[in-house]
Design an enzyme around this catalytic site. Structure first.
Site, PDB file in Angstrom:
ATOM      1  N   GLU B  49       0.865  -1.167   0.000  1.00  0.00           N
ATOM      2  CA  GLU B  49       0.000   0.000   0.000  1.00  0.00           C
ATOM      3  C   GLU B  49       0.901   1.216   0.000  1.00  0.00           C
ATOM      4  O   GLU B  49       1.681   1.421   0.930  1.00  0.00           O
ATOM      5  CB  GLU B  49      -0.827  -0.005   1.285  1.00  0.00           C
ATOM      6  CG  GLU B  49      -2.299   0.150   1.045  1.00  0.00           C
ATOM      7  CD  GLU B  49      -3.066   0.153   2.334  1.00  0.00           C
ATOM      8  OE1 GLU B  49      -3.938  -0.697   2.478  1.00  0.00           O
ATOM      9  OE2 GLU B  49      -2.775   0.992   3.213  1.00  0.00           O
ATOM     10  N   ASP B  60      -5.662  10.468   9.450  1.00  0.00           N
ATOM     11  CA  ASP B  60      -4.379   9.920   9.891  1.00  0.00           C
ATOM     12  C   ASP B  60      -3.919  10.514  11.207  1.00  0.00           C
ATOM     13  O   ASP B  60      -4.123  11.690  11.485  1.00  0.00           O
ATOM     14  CB  ASP B  60      -3.313  10.165   8.819  1.00  0.00           C
ATOM     15  CG  ASP B  60      -3.462   9.202   7.654  1.00  0.00           C
ATOM     16  OD1 ASP B  60      -3.366   7.988   7.894  1.00  0.00           O
ATOM     17  OD2 ASP B  60      -3.697   9.666   6.521  1.00  0.00           O
ATOM     18  N   TYR B 175     -11.407  -3.274   3.095  1.00  0.00           N
ATOM     19  CA  TYR B 175     -10.451  -2.891   4.143  1.00  0.00           C
ATOM     20  C   TYR B 175     -11.249  -2.666   5.423  1.00  0.00           C
ATOM     21  O   TYR B 175     -12.011  -1.704   5.522  1.00  0.00           O
ATOM     22  CB  TYR B 175      -9.742  -1.611   3.705  1.00  0.00           C
ATOM     23  CG  TYR B 175      -8.593  -1.145   4.579  1.00  0.00           C
ATOM     24  CD1 TYR B 175      -8.683  -1.078   5.967  1.00  0.00           C
ATOM     25  CD2 TYR B 175      -7.397  -0.738   3.987  1.00  0.00           C
ATOM     26  CE1 TYR B 175      -7.619  -0.634   6.740  1.00  0.00           C
ATOM     27  CE2 TYR B 175      -6.325  -0.284   4.758  1.00  0.00           C
ATOM     28  CZ  TYR B 175      -6.449  -0.239   6.131  1.00  0.00           C
ATOM     29  OH  TYR B 175      -5.407   0.218   6.889  1.00  0.00           O
TER      30      TYR B 175
END
Lengths: 406, 272
Positions: B49, B60, B175
């Site tokens: 990734e 994040d 995911y």
């Protein structure tokens, strides 16, 4: 584009997925999707509920102090020698700006959803103060994210938030201003989504925020419309409001959008000048993109990276803008113009000296545009300027520029 | 069959779980990335990734935020990232590469231009964390036309009703974000993930990758028991940061050791 098209029913926007034409939408991390849907459902269920609206109206009257006056700035109008200028006095709200109209509404929703913790982002600190205020009143924990640079330039508001019991987190990442505060608030929300309500302070973010915040702020235009009809017996010829994220502007504009004879001006901050690149005027100089949950005009570079912004006013220092403004620009209903730092400061001085009203530096951009527009109009014409907040919070900035100490 | 689907099919036939490491393209400097990608493969990565730097990485945590800032200090753009993948493909035609990032750099380039360029340099899939399936009109179709897999996220808060969209619009794998939080924020809770996998079973047909909060071999071991792929990011990126000013060799040594820890743990789980 379709400026002359009377067919747009502005009340029908956004659609059920939050789209204003190509703008708006829900561009959010997966973890927030359920919370956004829950908020949307709750908001949809209360927005026409008489009990909710009564409670909101009562709070706005008894706690916020609404309706705010529509004040004829007689001396200033005469000095400019053109149109009559009325000021919508949002600076007279409790906490000193329009921001509280929205936090009162969202706090009622937070309570209904059983959330125990409130988070907010803030630029100038007005939304942070308004959030800390409603949190104190409801006995909720409150965390406010604020860019580290803004913590310095809006120190009085930081002190107010702390007094009100809020935790103020200075955000050191990125450009250390409003956009970074928003990123950090989003990160908090993703982490604490179960017990936390995120009170977004402007008409941006993922759906339903742009529509919901607009609806809570629309009281500004609703009152102004009734007031001007009563005082002048006619609708105004022009409306002016400053645009950062755009909540005070949408608040004033929304109820006037169907009134085709009313020219509408949204004033973006030109900072050091539109040609310098050091500004925060995405509608005047930006291009469409996706940031903070919605598609809208952004200041970005050729690679789609968001650019740093500059404005003398922390509350307008943001690279994006609410998606409804993006759409109103494209359909041609609102004219977006820009006022630079120097012009805004002159507007600040003019209104202070001429009318005894100290405007916020954000609102000073709208004031400055009125000084340009009014002289081009005749004496029987009427302008309403949204005086979105008072300038007490800006004394540090002004003192530095004018060279005095206090 | 796409390179990713083929990889999952092969691994399944061998009874193995995929290890998918994440690094940010251009971190700590642009010329380190391709070399690090090859190292990851040598140390047991089944797919890679590759993070596309974006100025406002709102999902994040601090570790990846700083990685993105290091990359952006070198002005690493989407074009640069695609060039890195092209260079990687000169020596590795097999390992799937997934671009992970935020929508705006893709949108700014234009879906068609991006998909065309990405596919021609050998990118296999795209994951943009701020675009749920609901907003993916045009995007899904365009990526599909260029044989790029679309990876969408599922979180602990995703209601069953929304899983259908992931199933229909997604491809390659899904995911699963193992915790409520940003990348690198805390340790994954194995019991919680087990319950969630139970909930998702039967609803999602795609292979399930599990990421967020997997910092060490123990966590990788327990996640390998649950999913089809284990995705690790912040723990590797923090090693890049710790060795930022040293030779690339030092970074590779540290990353290699950590990868070995993850690989061994996953292999141990698969062998049981």
């Amino acid at each position: 584009m379709s400026k002359d098209s009377p067919t747009i029913d502005y009340a029908k926007f956004p659609d059920e997925h939050g789209h204003f034409g190509p703008y708006g939408g829900i561009f959010a991390p997966e973890t927030l999707m359920a919370a956004l849907e829950q908020l949307n459902q709750e908001y949809e269920s209360v927005k026409n509920d008489p009990a909710f609206l009564d409670e909101l109206a009562q709070d706005l009257r008894d706690y916020v102090g609404r309706p705010t006056p529509l004040y004829l700035a007689k001396r200033w109008s005469e000095e400019l020698g053109g149109a009559k200028i009325y000021l919508k006095r949002e600076d007279l709200n409790h906490t000193g700006a329009h921001k509280v109209n929205n936090t009162i509404g969202q706090a009622l929703l937070a309570k209904r959803l059983g959330k125990t913790r409130i988070i907010a982002e803030t630029g100038a600190g007005q939304h942070g103060v308004a959030s800390a205020t409603v949190a104190a009143r409801l006995g909720l924990e409150c965390v406010v994210y604020m860019g580290a640079d803004d913590v310095v330039r809006q120190a009085p508001n930081v002190a107010r938030m702390k007094m009100l019991g809020a935790t103020v987190v200075a955000v050191e990442s990125g450009s250390r201003t409003l956009k970074d505060a928003l990123n950090e608030a989003m990160r908090d929300w993703v982490t604490n989504v179960d017990d936390t309500f995120y009170i977004i302070g402007t008409v941006a973010g993922p759906h339903p925020y742009p529509a919901m915040v607009r609806d809570f702020q629309a009281v500004i235009g609703q009152e102004a419309r009734e007031q001007v009809l009563e005082k002048e017996g006619k609708l105004p010829d022009a409306l002016i409001a400053c645009v950062g994220g755009g909540s005070n502007a949408i608040g004033l504009f929304h109820k006037f959008l169907p009134d085709e004879g009313v020219a509408i001006y949204g004033v973006e901050p030109a900072g050091h000048g539109l040609e310098t690149g050091e500004h925060a005027a995405p509608l005047c100089k930006g291009t469409p993109g996706v940031l903070h949950g919605n598609r809208t005009y952004l200041m970005q570079d050729k690679n789609g990276q968001i650019l740093g912004t500059h404005s003398i006013s922390a509350g307008l220092d943001y690279p994006g803008v609410g998606p409804e403004h993006a759409w109103l620009k494209d359909v041609g209903r609102v004219n977006y113009v820009a006022i630079d730092d120097e012009e805004a400061l002159q507007g600040f001085r003019d209104l202070t000296r001429c009318e005894g009203i100290i405007p916020a530096l954000e609102s000073s951009h709208a004031i400055a545009y009125a000084t340009k527009l009014a002289p081009t109009m005749s004496k029987d014409q009427v302008i309403i300027v949204n005086l979105s907040g008072r300038g007490d919070k800006d004394m540090n900035t002004i003192a530095q520029i004018e060279g005095f100490e206090f | 069959m796409s390179r990713i689907s083929q990889k999952f099919a092969d691994l399944k036939a061998q009874g193995k779980t995929a290890l998918i490491p994440y690094i940010t393209a251009g971190d700590p400097k642009p010329n380190a990335t391709v070399s690090l990608m090859h190292l990851l493969v040598a140390k047991g990565a089944d797919m890679i990734e590759l993070g596309v730097p974006f100025s406002d990485p709102m999902a994040d945590g601090p570790v990846i935020q700083r990685a993105v800032e290091r990359a952006l200090a070198h002005n690493v753009s989407m074009d640069d990232v695609l060039e890195m993948v092209r260079e990687f493909r000169e020596k590795d035609a097999l390992t799937p590469v997934i671009l992970m990032g935020y929508l705006n750099p893709v949108e700014h380039m234009g879906y068609e231009a991006f998909a065309n360029a990405a596919s021609s340099v050998g990118v296999d899939a795209v994951l943009t964390v701020d675009m749920p399936p609901e907003e993916s009109f045009g995007y899904t179709e365009t990526m599909k036309e260029h044989d790029l897999d679309r990876i969408f996220l599922i979180s602990p808060t995703t209601p069953v009703g929304r899983l259908r969209a992931v199933n229909e619009k997604g491809s390659g794998f899904a995911y699963y974000v193992s915790l409520k939080g940003v990348t690198g924020s805390r340790d994954v809770d194995a019991d919680d993930v087990a319950l969630q996998m139970q909930r998702l079973k039967g609803e999602v047909d795609l292979p399930m990758g599990i990421g967020f909060g997997i910092r060490n071999g123990d966590a990788a071991y327990s996640m390998a028991k649950q999913g089809d792929a284990v995705i690790v990011g912040s723990s590797l990126v923090s090693l890049i940061e710790a060795n930022e000013h040293k030779d690339l060799y030092e970074i590779e040594l540290a990353i290699g050791d950590k990868m070995q820890e993850f690989r061994n743990a996953i292999d141990r789980a698969d062998a049981e």
